[in-house]
Every structure is written in C-alpha cells, then in structure tokens.
Design a protein around this motif. Structure first.
Motif, PDB file in Angstrom:
ATOM      1  N   ASP A  25     -77.378  49.200  49.995  1.00 56.07           N
ATOM      2  CA  ASP A  25     -77.633  50.540  50.521  1.00 56.07           C
ATOM      3  C   ASP A  25     -77.431  50.596  52.024  1.00 56.07           C
ATOM      4  N   ALA A  26     -77.924  49.581  52.684  1.00 60.72           N
ATOM      5  CA  ALA A  26     -77.819  49.550  54.147  1.00 60.72           C
ATOM      6  C   ALA A  26     -76.350  49.504  54.558  1.00 60.72           C
ATOM      7  N   LEU A  27     -75.583  48.664  53.872  1.00 52.30           N
ATOM      8  CA  LEU A  27     -74.165  48.539  54.225  1.00 52.30           C
ATOM      9  C   LEU A  27     -73.402  49.810  53.877  1.00 52.30           C
ATOM     10  N   LEU A  28     -73.758  50.408  52.763  1.00 51.73           N
ATOM     11  CA  LEU A  28     -73.069  51.629  52.354  1.00 51.73           C
ATOM     12  C   LEU A  28     -73.309  52.750  53.362  1.00 51.73           C
ATOM     13  N   GLN A  78     -73.889  52.411  56.411  1.00 47.38           N
ATOM     14  CA  GLN A  78     -73.074  52.104  57.591  1.00 47.38           C
ATOM     15  C   GLN A  78     -71.620  52.464  57.361  1.00 47.38           C
ATOM     16  N   ALA A  79     -71.149  52.125  56.161  1.00 46.45           N
ATOM     17  CA  ALA A  79     -69.736  52.394  55.854  1.00 46.45           C
ATOM     18  C   ALA A  79     -69.441  53.874  56.008  1.00 46.45           C
ATOM     19  N   LYS A  80     -70.342  54.688  55.503  1.00 43.88           N
ATOM     20  CA  LYS A  80     -70.142  56.139  55.563  1.00 43.88           C
ATOM     21  C   LYS A  80     -70.076  56.616  57.003  1.00 43.88           C
ATOM     22  N   LYS A  81     -71.027  56.105  57.767  1.00 46.97           N
ATOM     23  CA  LYS A  81     -71.105  56.529  59.159  1.00 46.97           C
ATOM     24  C   LYS A  81     -69.861  56.054  59.910  1.00 46.97           C
ATOM     25  N   ARG A  82     -69.515  54.830  59.670  1.00 53.02           N
ATOM     26  CA  ARG A  82     -68.463  54.228  60.473  1.00 53.02           C
ATOM     27  C   ARG A  82     -67.085  54.770  60.150  1.00 53.02           C
ATOM     28  N   THR A  83     -66.860  55.129  58.898  1.00 52.72           N
ATOM     29  CA  THR A  83     -65.519  55.625  58.582  1.00 52.72           C
ATOM     30  C   THR A  83     -65.226  56.880  59.372  1.00 52.72           C
ATOM     31  N   ALA A  84     -66.227  57.711  59.514  1.00 52.89           N
ATOM     32  CA  ALA A  84     -66.018  58.940  60.289  1.00 52.89           C
ATOM     33  C   ALA A  84     -65.760  58.603  61.749  1.00 52.89           C
ATOM     34  N   ILE A  85     -66.558  57.706  62.274  1.00 54.01           N
ATOM     35  CA  ILE A  85     -66.396  57.337  63.681  1.00 54.01           C
ATOM     36  C   ILE A  85     -65.049  56.662  63.906  1.00 54.01           C
ATOM     37  N   ALA A  86     -64.725  55.773  62.987  1.00 52.52           N
ATOM     38  CA  ALA A  86     -63.481  55.013  63.126  1.00 52.52           C
ATOM     39  C   ALA A  86     -62.288  55.956  63.210  1.00 52.52           C
ATOM     40  N   ASP A  87     -62.382  57.057  62.485  1.00 48.39           N
ATOM     41  CA  ASP A  87     -61.250  57.967  62.470  1.00 48.39           C
ATOM     42  C   ASP A  87     -61.066  58.677  63.785  1.00 48.39           C
ATOM     43  N   LEU A  88     -62.153  59.103  64.323  1.00 46.53           N
ATOM     44  CA  LEU A  88     -62.073  59.747  65.622  1.00 46.53           C
ATOM     45  C   LEU A  88     -61.373  58.823  66.598  1.00 46.53           C
ATOM     46  N   ARG A  89     -61.811  57.606  66.574  1.00 50.41           N
ATOM     47  CA  ARG A  89     -61.299  56.630  67.513  1.00 50.41           C
ATOM     48  C   ARG A  89     -59.828  56.392  67.242  1.00 50.41           C
ATOM     49  N   LEU A  90     -59.512  56.275  65.956  1.00 48.28           N
ATOM     50  CA  LEU A  90     -58.155  55.885  65.595  1.00 48.28           C
ATOM     51  C   LEU A  90     -57.131  56.979  65.885  1.00 48.28           C
ATOM     52  N   ASP A  91     -57.519  58.189  65.586  1.00 52.17           N
ATOM     53  CA  ASP A  91     -56.536  59.261  65.666  1.00 52.17           C
ATOM     54  C   ASP A  91     -56.204  59.678  67.083  1.00 52.17           C
ATOM     55  N   GLU A  92     -57.135  59.592  67.935  1.00 53.86           N
ATOM     56  CA  GLU A  92     -56.905  60.146  69.263  1.00 53.86           C
ATOM     57  C   GLU A  92     -56.733  59.055  70.296  1.00 53.86           C
ATOM     58  N   ASP A  93     -56.228  57.948  69.936  1.00 53.39           N
ATOM     59  CA  ASP A  93     -56.118  56.730  70.742  1.00 53.39           C
ATOM     60  C   ASP A  93     -57.222  56.596  71.785  1.00 53.39           C
ATOM     61  N   GLY A 115     -80.494  46.052  59.943  1.00 53.60           N
ATOM     62  CA  GLY A 115     -80.826  46.628  61.250  1.00 53.60           C
ATOM     63  C   GLY A 115     -79.842  47.708  61.664  1.00 53.60           C
ATOM     64  N   GLY A 116     -78.954  48.076  60.746  1.00 52.76           N
ATOM     65  CA  GLY A 116     -78.010  49.157  61.058  1.00 52.76           C
ATOM     66  C   GLY A 116     -76.879  48.721  61.962  1.00 52.76           C
ATOM     67  N   GLU A 120     -66.535  50.064  50.544  1.00 57.02           N
ATOM     68  CA  GLU A 120     -67.491  50.155  49.443  1.00 57.02           C
ATOM     69  C   GLU A 120     -67.186  49.132  48.357  1.00 57.02           C
ATOM     70  N   ARG A 121     -65.902  48.888  48.193  1.00 61.82           N
ATOM     71  CA  ARG A 121     -65.481  47.945  47.177  1.00 61.82           C
ATOM     72  C   ARG A 121     -66.078  46.559  47.450  1.00 61.82           C
ATOM     73  N   TYR A 122     -66.072  46.174  48.714  1.00 60.24           N
ATOM     74  CA  TYR A 122     -66.469  44.807  49.032  1.00 60.24           C
ATOM     75  C   TYR A 122     -67.957  44.667  49.304  1.00 60.24           C
ATOM     76  N   ILE A 123     -68.585  45.790  49.593  1.00 62.80           N
ATOM     77  CA  ILE A 123     -70.002  45.710  49.957  1.00 62.80           C
ATOM     78  C   ILE A 123     -70.827  45.101  48.826  1.00 62.80           C
ATOM     79  N   GLY A 124     -70.490  45.466  47.596  1.00 61.73           N
ATOM     80  CA  GLY A 124     -71.206  44.939  46.446  1.00 61.73           C
ATOM     81  C   GLY A 124     -71.096  43.428  46.372  1.00 61.73           C
ATOM     82  N   GLU A 125     -69.878  42.942  46.571  1.00 57.94           N
ATOM     83  CA  GLU A 125     -69.628  41.499  46.510  1.00 57.94           C
ATOM     84  C   GLU A 125     -70.422  40.775  47.601  1.00 57.94           C
TER      85      GLU A 125
END
Lengths: 783, 379
Positions: free
Chosen positions: A617-620, A622-637, B39-40, A594-599
């Motif tokens: 807004d579009a990037l934000l 995505q960030a929200k969605k992806r952080t959750a997904i990234a965690d699933l992936r990261l934690d359970e190898d 585009g998401g 979120e910090r960098y999305i503005g820049e």
C-alpha cells in the motif's frame, strides 16, 4: 414504363438534338432552319438533361429527391421560426423483386411541420421549374435555384408515370389540401389531377407502415398530429435504388442532422437494400446506437421534458442518433433556431459589367428619373452618399444624372471605378453560422468519438460576397483507426456528398499540416486516423463548381479561411493529444511500478518480515503520486509549466478519460488496490460505459451551456460577439400562425438567447406562401 | 552440489562468520527498502558503479581498482523499476541459500528467481544475462564475493602439471590427470582448495584447450617441470583466482601464450591488471607479474610463417587494438605500444595454432622453450 420511353430517349440527348434534322442529303436553307427553331421549355430541357440536377442514376435520383424535399422543408421551417421536425419515409413498392434486381420503384414521402403552403401556390412551387423565392436574392439559404423539388417530381413522373402528391395545411384549424399534380414538360406548368380537402394530415397510412412505426406511433412519437399542426407532405414515386454507404440517403440524413442540430429527423428506410453494385463503406462507424426495445434517450431530448427548459440549454439526457426497430431517429440536439439571415445588396466589387448594365436597365424601368446617385446607394451595399457622389464625379457625372442617361462607355468606366474603389467589405450579418456549440452538439449526436472541437471563423469576403467558414473535428472513440480521415463538407448546412477531391475544403484539409497535431498525414493528403473533419461554408452565394452543387470552387480566400478554421481545431486537438499521450505515459509508468511493487513487497517480507500488505500500500501510494510528478518533470524539461487542461479550451468536448494503459493491481491483491479507475475500451461492444460517457458529456454540454449565460466566451464566442449588433431584446413569441409543437419551448427568458431573432417585418415565405417574383439572373450563372 | 566440506574447524568458523555478515547485509538492504517505503520516501539501493569511468588504474600496484562512485537503483524510475524488483528477488534467494547452506550456479539462480509477475504475463527475468548482472550488482553492493553469496559459475578451464592439491578434502594429483586434465572449479578459495605439494617452477597458461591438448600430449609440463593451464578464451574468475594464488602463494611466474590479436591482448590485460566489471575483485584476481610470451607480431618474420596463416584484421579489430593501446596501463608501455603497432602494421592476426602450420610440435618443442630461454616476453 411505356410513358417513360416516349418522354425519355435512352441515350445522350444533346448531341442527338444537334444532329437530328441536319441531314446532308437535303439542302438546308435559312427558311427550313427557321421552321425548326422554336422555344425550348425549361422543363423539357431538364427532362432530357436530368443529370444536371443530380438525377444521373437511380441511386442518386433517390437521394436527390429526398435531399431537395428535406432542404425545402428545413428552409421553410426556419423562415417561419419553427423548430423543424421532419419525417422521411421511403417505401419499397416492389419488395418481392429478385435478389439481383438493382433498382426498384420507391415511394418517397417527406413530411415537415413547416408553415404549409397556400393552395394557389402549390402548382407553382411543385409544378414549375425555376420558380422559387431563393434565386434572386443574396441571402443565405439552402436552396438557391428553385428547381429541385419540381425536378424531382418530374423525374418521378417520367420514370413511373405517377403524379406528385402534396398534402399541406397552412392553417392548423382547417383541413389540409390534398393535391396531385403532374407536370407538363412542354408548357412548364403543372396539371392538377386531384384537388380535395382532407383531414388526413400527416398521413395516417404511414403510421401503420412497419412494426417500428406502429410502436413509435403508439408512443406518439411518429407523425403525431400534435407535432405537425401545420406543414407539408410531399410524396413522389420514382424508379431508384436504395443502398447504404457513401452518397446514400442515410449518409445525407446523418450529415444533415449533424449540420442542423436544431432539427428532429425521423427516417423510415425501405424494407431492404437494393442489390449491391459495389462494397459501400458505412459512413460514420458506430454513429448510430441501436436502442433495444426503444430506449428513451433520444426522445427525451426532442420531447416534452425539454419544454420547460430555456431554449439554449442543451437537454440533460444524451442526444444521440438511435435506431429502433429499423427506424432511425436523429433527435434534436439544440432547442434553438439558427439566427435569421438578412438579405443583402450586392457589393460593388462583387458584380460584373453585364450585371451592372442589367441593373441600370432595371432601375430605369423601376422609376422614372431615378438618379445614378440614388441608384448606387440603394442597390449596392457599403455605398454611402459620399461614396456615391465620388463615383459619379469620377466618371464625369453629377449627382443628378439619371440612370437612363448612363451610356455603355460610362457604365464601363463606372464599373472599373467600382472595382478599384476602397470600400469596406460587405456586411456579414447576412450569414448564419451553425455556431460552435451547435457544431459540437451535432457531431456529438452523430459521431461516437472521444474528443470534439469546433471553431467558427469571422466572416470574410470573396469576390465581394461575404462568407464564413466553420470547422469541427471529432477524434478517437469508436472511429476507425486505420482508415484515412473522413471529411464531411457542408455548404449552407447542406451536406455535399460527391466530388470531394474537387472541393476547396478537401484541398484545405490536405494543405493543413496535421502532423503538428500528432496525426499521421501522407504528403498533401487528408490525415490518417480516427478523425472526422467537418467543414461548413456559409455564404449568400456558395460558389459551386457545377450545377449539381457538389463541390465548392477553390477560391484562395475561401481556402485560406478553411485552413485557418482547421488549424484552430487542430491546435485544440493537439493540446488534447499531448495530454492524452501524457496520461497514457503516466498510466504506463504507474502500470510498470504497480506490476513490480507486489514482487518487491513479497521479497522484502521474506527477508525481514515487513508486513507485505502495508508495504504494498505504501509503495502504491507513492507510485500514484510520483507518476504525476514525474510527468511534469519529464514533459517540460525540468521547467514546471502550468498545465492546461485541453477540456478548458473553447469549443471543445471530451468524452471519457483517455486511458490507454490499464493498470492492474500487481501481486494479485485486489483488495489492496484502492483506486484503479482506468478502464479498458471495448469497441464494438455495447458497453455500459458508453452510455455513462455520453451522459457525462451531455451534462457537460449542459453545464457549459448554462455557464454561457453568464460567460458568453466559454463556448461560442462568435455568436456572443455578434449579438450586440442586433437590438437586445428577448426573442419574440412566434407568429400565431405557426402554432408550436409541444416539444418546442415557450418563449425563453431573454438571457438564454444569445442570438436575437427579430420579429419578421413581413413574411417572405415566397416558396410556400406565395408571392411570385419575376425571374431574373444573378451572378452570371447558367440558370 | 558443491556443499563445502570444511577441512578444518577454523575454516568452518570463518564461513559461519562470513555468512552472518552476508545475511546482515541482505537484511539491511531489505530494512532500508521497507523503512523508506513506509516513510513515504522512494526506496533505492546503492550500487557501486562497475563502469570504465569508475575504474581506477593503480599504477603502483599494477592493478585496476574500483572507484568510489555509486549509482542509485530507484524503484520509481522506468528504466530501473524492473531491476530493482530483480535485486530484491535475488537478495531473497541468496538469503534462502545461506540459510539452508547450499549453493547454486548462476543459471540455477536464474531459475530460482524466475516466475511470472503476478497479474501480468511478464517474466521476472527475460534471460540469464539479466540475472547474472543483478547478482554482480549484489556482490558489489553487499561487498561480498560470489562464493560468499553461495553462487558459483560453471566450470571452465583445465589444469595439469607437477602439483598436488586438495579440493574439498579430496587429494588430487595433477600429474595423473590423463589427457583431460583437472577441471578448475569456479570457487578455488583456500577453504575449498589447498596446495599440498608443488615441484613446478612456473605456470604456462594457454588460451584454448586445443593448444593445451597439444602441450599435454607432448608432456611439455613434465619436460619443463611446470603447470599447464587453459582458460577457454577469456579465463573465468576461478581460473584467474587459481593462477593468482599459484603466483602469490607459491611464487610461480605465470607465462601466457595467447593469440596475436586484440582479443589475445585483452585476455592478457585482464589476467594481469584485472577487468573493469570485476575491478572490485582485482585484489585477489589480478597478477601484475604475468608475462606474455606470444604469439608476437614479430614472429611472422622471425619464425618464417607463410602467408596462409594470416587472418586479416577487420575494422572492428583495428578499433579494438587502438582502444587497448590507449589503456592507461599500456599507454606508457613501450613494449606493448610496439607490439600493438606491429599488429596493426602487419594488418593480420595469428592464432597460436598457426604454428602447427610449421610443424606439429613446433610450438611445444621450439617456440615456447626458445622464448623462455631467451626471456623474450612482454610484461
């Protein structure tokens, strides 16, 4: 104080006694010795050895007095099936003393809403040592020895010369008795100085004591006659020292409130603390909430609104300890009495030879022609007719051999057989665990943490005596992060305040590997961090290391159970910690993005004119969605594992969402920040969130409690499992004698009571209602 | 400074075209980010890898070339998010530079992109190194050279000798540069520097300005009719490009006089084959014909140096030397294998200045002339 000097030699007494009169100059004959040998009154013995009973120093004396009175009150209320409402008032009688004076004279008054005491028993109960109902039975209760309150009265008499004052009203429709009695240490009998009837119960005087009591009284929340239709009030004046911190009255009451969530306790502390002897550590930081101008939260829980609700349902309002105008209120957190405990016979493997001999002797006197066969079945638990026959046979006797005919050698043989026999463990329905939900409610009330877990073990046996271990932990929130964890210990719901390191529970805490649950732990010591660890041992006979009942003896069986209970809690904590870490990581990650999305949005806009806001807004999103997904992936190898919510675990309460990383909207676009629900913790600050957090938690408890009705395994599997062993019937209305205070709900619907309370076959209220029981010894104990 | 003053209309037109191409690249990059974001999809920038593994040794041409491997710089990757943001910032900065037709130094670009990220106390760049790396990334991903991005590095390196050049329209006679010499700019492309007149027969490149000073004072370039350059250690792109142009456009052989240590060997390797991080520019930077005339490991005995000039090899040096010996372009080169083995056998390093121990002008009057005469060098 002159009376004190007479009665109480200033130095150690035992040694003096042994040397006095054995002067070398005179030849001592058997006759002269005989002339000096005489009975020692028990009271006299204790007057001289008061440290044995917890009156070592003025501060502890104050505590012990409160403790004995409160323990008695709780026991009496529970036996009479009354939800306890106890008021403790400590008045400083020398408020004008100098700053440096370390002790003062105090008047302690403890009022309960118990069943009261019949007039003729008052002297026996309060005026005699070793007189009580709890000593000679194998039954779970707080007191065990019957010396506490009378010793406290004696201590008061010794230090101030003032007799003990008792008001008691066993019948709600009659006047209360007002008795003042002074104990005669020589005769072990009380001398009654005042004996009259009075309508003044509970004491009107106390209601006008301070601004706080006056305010609460006006609202009908302090010692209102309605809340105390029957009951007993004990007043003792003594020399003591009032100081907060470890081992204080405050700590004792806080812990008592935690272990007894069904009790409502009001505490009016003295106007000032005594001069400090050392820096005392406050017990549970932030445990109390200072209510400005008397908020309603606590009172609601204990008050009338809960009356309509079924007994099991936790009040919907947050139940937390409050302090109003200097008065500390520990409100009732559950409207449910602990299950009634049964008295049991000793288990053959839990006795000693001497006791067996004694029992044989008593049996002989009890009934002429009592057979060994019957004796074995009657006086021991788990001895069936079959087993009894086998025992008789194994020592070469028949089933018709009389008890009187068993000689010493045979008894010894029998004893050996008993020890080697394979018998089922003793029954465990004699134990009343606090229960998982009650543990949680208690902790939630007294400790302001973010995570609570509790577990209750199945009963186990040590030395033929059943016991049961419960553990609970509170983690995070406003608990201090840097300090070592706090271990709070209970035996039969009574807090143990001293000799922590000698206690089995403390060893169990040290031996548990807390590092598995993401806590720091120095080798073999308690973990470090914002955690409160609670251990409760319930048993018909708690093996204390000493008479002062301060530490549980270190039996392997007990320690093992403690560790298992702790590990159960630890696993729940571990799941929460992982989840917390994950959420923190997620928040951090999102924060970074979120910090960098503005820049990025601004830069891209400058290059090709894309709308900055839209891009952000579009990037934000995505960030929200992806952080959750990234965690699933990261934690359970790479392996997606079904996530478990730690809050779904049994016996767990989580207050508030742990959210470490506070995500600020980047690019200074507050409006473009649709959801940033994370919030900063502001410890120490009375933030409005705390309130809503507690509220949310209580609502959850309430929700869970409700769900319990349909789904008993959710919160308190132990109790639900125990329930079938007792007849499935609704809890009966309480005996008419103990008219319920308004706060106590009417007989609840059957489904709401997982624990059945049987109607009392007879009132075994020996202590208060009086049925003198002959003194005997049990378990080879000193007293 | 350094606003280019085109010498001829064709050059000016070429610059226009080049700028247009660079601008297009930047806009494409931004368009791609915007398109993916809206585009998401996750925005990412493809950047050719500048790593050893993506460097190919072109044996035939004798230079290092960059492979085709690329890395994706992703926004939603904790380790890359900041770099992604920095890439966008610099892309924007470059666009601005091109539009106003100005150029900035690397440090200037660092300051241009530097500000506090909104809503935090974090700076967009922690130091210039971060910024420099991003600019190199942009060079390779846009396929544009640094000067095409309107960025230059600081001046490094000096030249003197029998040559006249035109720098941004000014004629410079490198024979009349006094004791300081001509400072080689970072951009020496034909649109900035043209060779006007050159009598020199070769170029002697020395490692450091101290040695260069010695040669200049002794008027070595006059006596031997050559050009004398130095690169201040590892030569910058400007120096390497100038040497490469002197070699390829004027056909001058390049002789290098460097220290006898792994560092000296590496400098030579970069001059000759190109470097890993700038493999994409090897085409115009590498000089496969460059020759290493010294200092050689055998010189200790051959020239009869004393023990005093030895500098012991440390563990790091030994490790580095072995690495260099394993480079594909040295691996099968017997001369270099012997040279590096000789260095390791000696167990010590020797600097060019060590020869001063033998006599103030030993290196200029005896050592280098003798080597050139004997054609005793390593290729």
């Amino acid at each position: 104080m002159s009376a004190v000097a007479e009665l109480e030699p200033p130095t150690t007494h035992v040694s003096k006694k042994s040397t006095s009169g054995t002067g070398r100059e005179k030849k001592v004959t058997a006759e002269t010795m005989a002339s000096r040998q005489r009975d020692i009154s028990v009271s006299e013995f204790f007057a001289k050895n008061r440290h044995l009973l917890g009156f070592d120093n003025p501060r502890k004396a104050l505590l012990t007095t409160v403790k004995e009175a409160v323990d008695n009150s709780l026991d009496a209320c529970e036996e009479a099936s009354i939800l306890p409402d106890i008021t403790v008032v400590i008045e400083d009688l020398q408020p004008e003393r100098g700053r440096e004076v370390k002790q003062s004279r105090y008047r302690i008054t403890v009022v309960d809403n118990g069943p009261g005491i019949v007039r003729k028993q008052v002297e026996n109960i309060f005026g005699r040592l070793l007189y009580g109902s709890k000593f000679h039975r194998l039954k779970m209760s707080r007191g065990q020895q019957g010396i506490g309150i009378s010793a406290a009265g004696m201590y008061g008499l010794i230090t101030t010369g003032k007799p003990m004052m008792i008001q008691t009203r066993p019948d709600a429709n009659k006047k209360a008795h007002h008795i003042e009695l002074a104990m005669n240490t020589k005769t072990n009998r009380a001398e009654v100085t005042v004996d009259e009837e009075t309508p003044d119960f509970p004491l009107q005087r106390l209601r006008g004591l301070t601004a706080g009591t006056r305010e609460m009284s006006e609202k009908g929340e302090f010692l209102s006659p309605k809340a105390y239709p029957t009951g007993t009030s004990v007043t003792i004046e003594l020399e003591g020292r009032y100081q907060k911190g470890r081992g204080s009255v405050d700590e004792f009451l806080e812990l008592t409130a935690i272990a007894n969530p069904h009790a409502r306790i009001t505490f009016v502390p003295p106007s000032r603390e005594s001069a400090a002897e050392e820096e005392d550590v406050p017990l549970l930081k932030g445990g109390k909430r200072r209510a400005e101008g008397g908020t309603k939260e606590g009172e609601v829980a204990a008050g009338g609104e809960a009356a309509e609700a079924p007994a099991v349902v936790a009040p919907a309002a947050p139940v937390v300890t409050t302090e109003t105008n200097g008065i500390i209120l520990f409100p009732r957190a559950v409207e449910e009495l602990p299950p009634e405990t049964k008295e049991i016979m000793p288990h053959p493997r839990g006795i000693e030879l001497g006791i067996l001999l004694q029992m044989l002797k008593e049996a002989e006197q009890e009934e002429k022609g009592y057979t060994l066969y019957n004796f074995l079945q009657d006086k021991f638990s788990r001895v069936s007719a079959n087993t009894a026959g086998e025992f008789c046979k194994s020592v070469g006797l028949t089933s018709r051999t009389k008890v009187g005919d068993v000689d010493h050698a045979t008894a010894e043989k029998l004893y050996k057989e008993m020890q080697e026999s394979k018998l089922p463990p003793p029954p465990t329905d004699c134990l009343a665990p606090i229960g998982v939900r009650q543990l949680l409610a208690g902790l939630l009330k007294g400790v302001r943490a973010e995570f609570y877990a509790a577990s209750s073990r199945e009963a186990a046996v040590y030395r033929g005596r059943p016991f049961l271990i419960e553990a609970a932990i509170a983690f995070g929130g406003e608990l201090p992060t840097e300090d070592s964890s706090r271990v709070i210990r209970f035996a039969n719901r009574v807090p143990l305040l001293f000799q922590q390191s000698a206690c089995s529970s403390f060893k169990a805490v040290g031996e548990t590997n807390w590092r598995n649950y993401d806590l720091q732990q120095p080798r073999g010591a308690a973990p470090v961090g914002p955690i409160v660890i609670m251990i409760h041992m319930a048993s018909v006979w708690v093996p204390f290391t000493s008479e002062s009942k301060e530490a549980v003896a270190d039996y392997d069986e007990i320690r093992k159970e403690m560790k298992l209970a702790l590990m159960e809690c630890g696993r729940k904590l571990g799941a929460y910690m992982r989840k917390r870490l994950k959420m923190r990581r997620e928040a951090e990650r999102r924060d970074v993005f979120e910090r960098y999305i503005g820049e990025i949005s601004k830069a891209v806009n400058a290059i090709n004119g894309t709308d900055t806001r839209k891009l952000f807004d579009a990037l934000l999103a995505q960030a929200k969605k992806r952080t959750a997904i990234a965690d699933l992936r990261l934690d359970e190898d790479g392996k997606k594992v079904k996530e478990e919510d730690p809050a779904d675990q049994e016996g767990v309460i989580i207050v508030g969402v742990p959210n470490a990383g506070t995500a600020e909207p980047a690019g200074g676009r507050q409006a473009a920040e649709p959801a940033s629900p994370s919030r900063k913790r502001a410890p120490g600050k009375p933030d409005p969130f705390a309130q809503s957090k507690a509220e949310a938690a209580m609502l959850r408890v309430a929700a869970r409690a409700k769900a319990d009705d349909d789904e008993p395994t959710l919160m308190d599997v132990k109790q639900a499992r125990r329930a079938p062993s007792k007849p499935e019937k609704p809890r009966p209305a309480r005996p008419a004698a103990s008219k319920k205070p308004a706060a106590i709900p009417a007989a609840p619907p059957p489904a709401a009571a997982p624990i059945e309370r049987k109607p009392k076959p007879k009132m075994r209220l020996d202590l208060r209602t009086g049925k003198p029981v002959p003194l005997d010894d049990a378990g080879g104990r000193l007293f | 400074m350094a606003k280019s003053k085109p010498a001829a209309g064709s050059v000016s037109r070429r610059i226009k075209e080049r700028d247009t191409r660079t601008l297009r690249g930047i806009v494409e990059l931004a368009d791609d980010v915007a398109k993916k974001a809206l585009g998401g999809k996750e925005p990412r920038v493809e950047i050719p890898l500048r790593t050893r593994s993506n460097t190919i040794w072109n044996r035939k041409r004798g230079i290092l070339e960059m492979g085709s491997a690329t890395a994706e710089r992703e926004l939603f990757n904790l380790n890359q998010a900041k770099q992604f943001m920095q890439t966008c910032l610099h892309a924007r900065g470059i666009k601005e530079l091109i539009e106003v037709e100005k150029s900035l130094s690397l440090r200037g670009m660092f300051y241009k992109g530097l500000h506090t990220v909104a809503g935090t106390s974090e700076k967009t760049f922690t130091d210039q190194d971060e910024s420099d790396g991003i600019l190199e990334d942009l060079e390779v991903s846009l396929g544009a050279l640094r000067e095409e991005l309107h960025i230059f590095a600081k001046k490094k390196g000096t030249m003197i000798g029998n040559i006249t050049i035109i720098d941004s329209g000014d004629e410079i006679d490198c024979r009349r540069m006094g004791s300081g010499g001509y400072a080689i700019p970072s951009i020496v492309e034909p649109d900035v520097i043209q060779f006007k007149k050159c009598e020199a027969r070769f170029v002697l490149h020395v490692e450091k300005d101290t040695v260069w000073g010695r040669f200049n004072e002794d008027r070595f370039w006059q006596e031997h009719n050559c050009i004398l350059t130095e690169g201040g250690g590892q030569p910058s792109r400007g120096v390497r490009r100038l040497l490469q142009r002197l070699n390829s456009e004027l056909g001058l052989p390049i002789y290098c006089l460097l220290d006898c240590d792994p560092w000296g060997h590496y400098i030579f390797s970069v001059i000759k084959q190109g470097s890993i991080s700038l493999a994409f520019e090897s085409n115009r930077l590498a000089i496969p014909e460059a020759k290493f005339i010294g200092v050689r490991s055998k010189d200790y005995k051959a020239c009869g140096f004393t023990d005093d000039v030895q500098i012991k090899l440390n563990d790091n040096d030994i490790k580095r030397a072995k690495e260099i010996a394993a480079y594909p372009w040295f691996e099968h080169h017997k001369g270099w294998q012997r040279e590096i083995q000789g260095l390791l056998d000696n167990g010590f390093k020797m600097e060019v200045e060590a020869m001063i121990n033998k006599g103030i002008s030993f290196v200029t009057e005896e050592y280098v002339p003798a080597r050139l005469k004997a054609k005793d060098w390593l290729e």
